[in-house]
Design a protein around this motif. Structure first.
Motif, PDB file in Angstrom:
ATOM      1  N   UNK A  11       0.642  -1.153   0.007  1.00  0.00           N
ATOM      2  CA  UNK A  11      -0.122  -0.097  -0.101  1.00  0.00           C
ATOM      3  C   UNK A  11       1.009   1.159   0.199  1.00  0.00           C
ATOM      4  N   UNK A  12       2.117   0.975  -0.003  1.00  0.00           N
ATOM      5  CA  UNK A  12       3.112   2.182  -0.211  1.00  0.00           C
ATOM      6  C   UNK A  12       3.595   2.168  -1.804  1.00  0.00           C
ATOM      7  N   UNK A  13       4.387   1.092  -1.846  1.00  0.00           N
ATOM      8  CA  UNK A  13       4.919   0.752  -3.051  1.00  0.00           C
ATOM      9  C   UNK A  13       3.769   0.303  -3.981  1.00  0.00           C
ATOM     10  N   UNK A  14       2.968  -0.359  -3.509  1.00  0.00           N
ATOM     11  CA  UNK A  14       1.802  -1.338  -4.268  1.00  0.00           C
ATOM     12  C   UNK A  14       0.281  -0.638  -3.989  1.00  0.00           C
ATOM     13  N   UNK A  15      -0.387  -1.041  -4.903  1.00  0.00           N
ATOM     14  CA  UNK A  15      -1.894  -0.575  -4.709  1.00  0.00           C
ATOM     15  C   UNK A  15      -2.539  -1.535  -4.289  1.00  0.00           C
ATOM     16  N   UNK A  88       1.665  -5.012  -9.382  1.00  0.00           N
ATOM     17  CA  UNK A  88       0.761  -4.143  -8.384  1.00  0.00           C
ATOM     18  C   UNK A  88       1.591  -3.053  -7.870  1.00  0.00           C
ATOM     19  N   UNK A  89       2.785  -2.831  -8.625  1.00  0.00           N
ATOM     20  CA  UNK A  89       3.611  -1.515  -8.097  1.00  0.00           C
ATOM     21  C   UNK A  89       3.061  -0.257  -8.760  1.00  0.00           C
ATOM     22  N   UNK A  90       2.604   0.684  -7.783  1.00  0.00           N
ATOM     23  CA  UNK A  90       1.920   1.796  -8.515  1.00  0.00           C
ATOM     24  C   UNK A  90       3.064   2.726  -9.631  1.00  0.00           C
ATOM     25  N   UNK A  91       2.580   3.137 -10.586  1.00  0.00           N
ATOM     26  CA  UNK A  91       3.457   4.058 -11.278  1.00  0.00           C
ATOM     27  C   UNK A  91       4.171   4.971 -10.628  1.00  0.00           C
ATOM     28  N   UNK A  92       3.501   5.687  -9.689  1.00  0.00           N
ATOM     29  CA  UNK A  92       4.297   7.082  -9.029  1.00  0.00           C
ATOM     30  C   UNK A  92       5.206   6.469  -8.253  1.00  0.00           C
ATOM     31  N   UNK A  93       4.984   5.196  -7.509  1.00  0.00           N
ATOM     32  CA  UNK A  93       6.007   4.553  -6.555  1.00  0.00           C
ATOM     33  C   UNK A  93       7.232   3.997  -7.420  1.00  0.00           C
ATOM     34  N   UNK A  96       9.367   7.053  -8.121  1.00  0.00           N
ATOM     35  CA  UNK A  96      10.158   7.489  -7.106  1.00  0.00           C
ATOM     36  C   UNK A  96      11.335   6.573  -6.780  1.00  0.00           C
ATOM     37  N   UNK A  97      11.168   5.168  -6.795  1.00  0.00           N
ATOM     38  CA  UNK A  97      12.263   4.381  -6.547  1.00  0.00           C
ATOM     39  C   UNK A  97      13.350   4.823  -7.835  1.00  0.00           C
ATOM     40  N   UNK A  98      12.989   4.746  -9.021  1.00  0.00           N
ATOM     41  CA  UNK A  98      13.735   5.080 -10.007  1.00  0.00           C
ATOM     42  C   UNK A  98      14.428   6.326  -9.876  1.00  0.00           C
ATOM     43  N   UNK A  99      13.755   7.226  -9.306  1.00  0.00           N
ATOM     44  CA  UNK A  99      14.560   8.708  -9.154  1.00  0.00           C
ATOM     45  C   UNK A  99      15.862   8.537  -8.065  1.00  0.00           C
TER      46      UNK A  99
END
Length: 197
Positions: A11-15, A88-93, A96-99
């Motif tokens: 629910x942080x990295x995933x939806x 299930x990884x949220x696109x914005x998460x 941010x990981x990639x950043x």
């Protein structure tokens, strides 16, 4: 000096919740429903706030994975990581990981979920992981967590145990629940449900 970026997983990295999905994925329908029935009083107790999510997680794993063949569950976990987790990884998460990775930061997933699937996923991403591990007797799991449940204060304790926080210029932390509060308290830059605190 590089930064340290700490991410809760579910629910942080995933939806959605990976732990519940893994139970369905790794257990037969019969075992899943028998386990659910056996744990019904714990589930009701949790919903009524009479027992903690930490206690419930431990009971679930003791019921689901005690005597589960270690090699078999590790193979199932790796397949689950390869075929399901990216979905299930949220696109914005992910962004941010990639950043953080592009900045050269050390990125760590700190989760109450299981290493049998989180470890292979994190290895594939090139990031560290701190999470629940089950003890085993060499060939089979016991369902008991090594060092107890990795939640709440334990998340922060394990981060501090593994990393010297003064080695990092800034600490970022991302979470979505009270389970992450102690970890968020370690950070210079705190994000709760993706809102900066």
């Amino acid at each position: 000096m590089v930064n340290l970026a700490l991410f809760d997983f579910d629910h942080t990295l995933t939806h959605t919740d990976s732990f519940k999905a893994f139970l369905s994925y790794s257990l037969s329908k019969t075992a899943y429903y028998k386990g659910h029935f056996k744990l019904l009083h714990y589930i009701v107790g949790y919903q009524c706030k009479m027992i903690t999510d930490q206690k419930l997680r431990q009971k679930i794993c003791q019921t689901a994975f005690a005597q589960y063949h270690k090699k078999q569950l590790l193979e199932i976990g790796r397949t689950f990581a390869d075929t399901y987790l990216d979905q299930i990884i949220s696109p914005h998460a992910k962004q941010r990981l990639t950043w953080h990775q592009s900045q050269g930061d050390r990125v760590v997933v700190v989760s109450s979920s299981l290493d049998v699937y989180l470890k292979p996923w994190c290895e594939k991403q090139g990031i560290d992981v701190i999470c629940n591990q089950m003890t085993d007797n060499g060939t089979h799991y016991t369902g008991v967590f090594l060092g107890g449940d990795c939640g709440y204060e334990e998340k922060a304790r394990r981060v501090q145990q593994r990393y010297n926080l003064t080695d990092y210029e800034q600490i970022f932390a991302y979470g979505d629940s009270n389970n992450d509060s102690a970890m968020l308290a370690l950070a210079d830059q705190k994000f709760y449900r993706w809102q900066k605190q």
